[in-house]
Design a protein around this motif. Structure first.
Motif, short mmCIF file in Angstrom:
data_model
loop_
_atom_site.label_atom_id
_atom_site.label_comp_id
_atom_site.label_asym_id
_atom_site.label_seq_id
_atom_site.Cartn_x
_atom_site.Cartn_y
_atom_site.Cartn_z
N ALA A 70 43.48 48.74 25.04
CA ALA A 70 42.39 47.95 25.62
C ALA A 70 42.29 48.20 27.12
N ASP A 71 41.10 48.10 27.63
CA ASP A 71 40.86 48.20 29.07
C ASP A 71 41.35 46.91 29.72
N ALA A 72 42.22 47.02 30.74
CA ALA A 72 42.77 45.83 31.38
C ALA A 72 41.69 44.94 31.98
N SER A 73 40.59 45.52 32.38
CA SER A 73 39.52 44.72 32.97
C SER A 73 38.86 43.80 31.95
N THR A 98 40.30 41.93 39.25
CA THR A 98 40.06 42.50 37.92
C THR A 98 41.07 43.61 37.68
N GLY A 99 41.09 44.09 36.46
CA GLY A 99 42.01 45.16 36.14
C GLY A 99 43.39 44.65 35.80
N ALA A 100 44.37 45.51 35.94
CA ALA A 100 45.72 45.19 35.49
C ALA A 100 46.44 44.21 36.40
N SER A 101 46.01 44.09 37.66
CA SER A 101 46.69 43.23 38.63
C SER A 101 45.74 42.16 39.14
N ARG A 102 46.14 40.91 39.01
CA ARG A 102 45.33 39.78 39.47
C ARG A 102 46.16 38.94 40.45
N THR A 103 45.48 38.13 41.23
CA THR A 103 46.14 37.24 42.19
C THR A 103 45.96 35.79 41.76
#
Length: 464
Positions: A70-73, A98-103
């Motif tokens: 799956a696309d991380a976004s 967005t994507g694999a890393s979020r805050t």
């Protein structure tokens, strides 16, 4: 009447004999794509986080998510539960990026602890969760200007290294920490000086100043809180600075470990004027009105050799209304560079309204600021004030403001001194919160189990 079986189910039943019974169990009522969806993963950069009620720019954590195929976004991250909603609710949690890393950030509602459940939902509706252990301290005055330096709660000395960054010492360890002074959060870099200076125990770093690319650090030179002599506290050392801002690097230069003994001998040779011998005897607690405890270090006006040692104790004379003491060391540069015996100048006694020196700092124009506070070992119940001085013996310091004492922590460090002739000039001060009960459970900050919950507070004050 014969039983009617839909074509899709007939295919599944027929295939069961070939080991494909799983397809039949799934049937046609399951979400599209669920059969091939792996469980997503969710990982935090740190499982513990601290914040403060009403704070701006509290520390954050990074959450990394993924799902095979799956696309991380396409993955969504939300807060799904809170164990104590009076501290923070799920609506108080913000997930950005967005994507694999979020805050992940949290806006605290109240003081205390809560476990926040973070949930990632992926393709096919599959999900996974993790817990963020969150601690919130109470609101403070001027909350919008407050910044929290985490990883340690006992900030005791600070040095500006450019670009808004500051190196902060801790009087409970020998670790120097580099912070971005404009934001709250963990140190960017750390340097443990223990092995470099040959210290097995804490140096009790209390003062620091910078000359060119050299930072001078001093221990308190006094006994420990139980009145016991600990040799490592009788340490003064230097570090060499390279780079600046986030690229700052520190390397060990030199150390000197006889300054306490030399001060006692000097005082005895001059009629035991300040009682240094008695103040350093076994059993004598350093933080008393006639004790022995150094907390300030700065150079004299226009000098790179004469350093001022500012004393938290004793007051002079040692009674209510006594003056703050500064002892000049006229060859301080050579003491550190080559181990030369220190030469002491004429002592300076300053009227600080009955308070002692807790830190002293100057700028390139030789404008000084002195944090004045009690000699006592109180957290923040006694007065604090900020004084301006020109560094000249015989010239009286001028009080600029009384520092607030309604919030946790004792005022301990001046980061840098602005141009005090400029209207609206602001200075950043840092508190030592080690003895503070930050989260309302009776635990002193220095004794908290997780470094992410330990913190000192920096605040801005207008001084001109």
């Amino acid at each position: 009447m014969p039983l009617h079986i839909p074509r899709a189910r007939r295919a599944a039943v027929t295939a069961a004999a070939g080991g494909l019974l799983t397809l039949a169990v799934l049937g046609s009522n399951f979400p599209a794509g669920a059969a091939g969806s792996a469980t997503p993963t969710i990982k935090l950069s740190a499982a513990y986080l601290s914040g403060a009620v009403g704070a701006a720019g509290d520390p954050t954590v990074t959450v990394n998510v993924a799902q095979s195929g799956a696309d991380a976004s396409a993955l969504t991250v939300t807060a799904s539960a809170s164990s104590k909603t009076s501290v923070a609710q799920t609506a108080d949690v913000t997930v950005s990026g967005t994507g694999a890393s979020r805050t992940v950030s949290v806006a605290a509602r109240g003081r205390g602890y809560t476990d926040l459940t973070l949930k990632v939902t992926g393709s096919g509706g599959t999900s996974a969760t993790t817990k963020l252990h969150y601690a919130a301290s109470a609101a403070v005055s001027n909350a919008a200007d407050a910044r929290y330096f985490t990883g340690s709660s006992d900030a005791s000395a600070a040095v500006d290294v450019g670009g808004g960054y500051v190196v902060v010492a801790d009087d409970e360890s020998n670790v120097l920490r580099l912070y971005d002074g404009s934001v709250s959060g963990a140190p960017v870099k750390t340097w443990d000086m223990s092995s470099k200076v040959g210290a097995d125990k804490e140096i009790d770093i209390e003062g620091a100043t910078r000359v060119g690319n050299l930072i001078y650090w001093t221990g308190s030179l006094g006994n420990n809180k139980d009145g016991e002599y600990k040799a490592d506290r009788n340490t003064v050392f230097t570090t060499t600075v390279s780079g600046s801002g986030a690229s700052t690097e520190l390397s060990y230069a030199h150390a000197y470990k006889k300054l306490r003994d030399e001060l006692v001998d000097w005082d005895e040779d001059n009629g035991d004027r300040y009682g240094f011998d008695a103040g350093t005897e076994d059993g004598q607690v350093p933080k008393q009105i006639d004790g022995f405890n150094v907390e300030g270090l700065e150079f004299a006006p226009g000098s790179t050799s004469t350093a001022y040692l500012g004393f938290r104790a004793p007051l002079v004379p040692p009674k209510d209304g006594g003056k703050g003491l500064i002892v000049p060391v006229t060859n301080f540069d050579k003491v550190l560079a080559s181990g030369a015996a220190p030469v002491f100048g004429t002592p300076i006694e300053l009227d600080l309204g009955g308070l002692a020196v807790r830190d002293i700092r100057k700028n390139s124009a030789d404008q000084y600021l002195i944090v004045a506070g009690s000699w006592a070992a109180d957290d923040n119940s006694d007065p604090y004030a900020l004084y301006q001085w020109d560094g000249v013996a015989g010239h009286a310091p001028v009080k600029r403001l009384d520092l607030p004492t309604s919030d946790p922590g004792g005022w301990e460090s001046v980061v840098s001194v602005p141009d005090l002739a400029t209207s609206g000039a602001r200075v950043q001060l840092i508190t030592d919160d080690g003895s503070a009960d930050l989260y309302g459970d009776g635990t002193e900050a220095k004794d908290l189990d997780h470094d992410e919950w330990k913190k000192s507070r920096a605040a801005l004050f207008t001084v001109s």
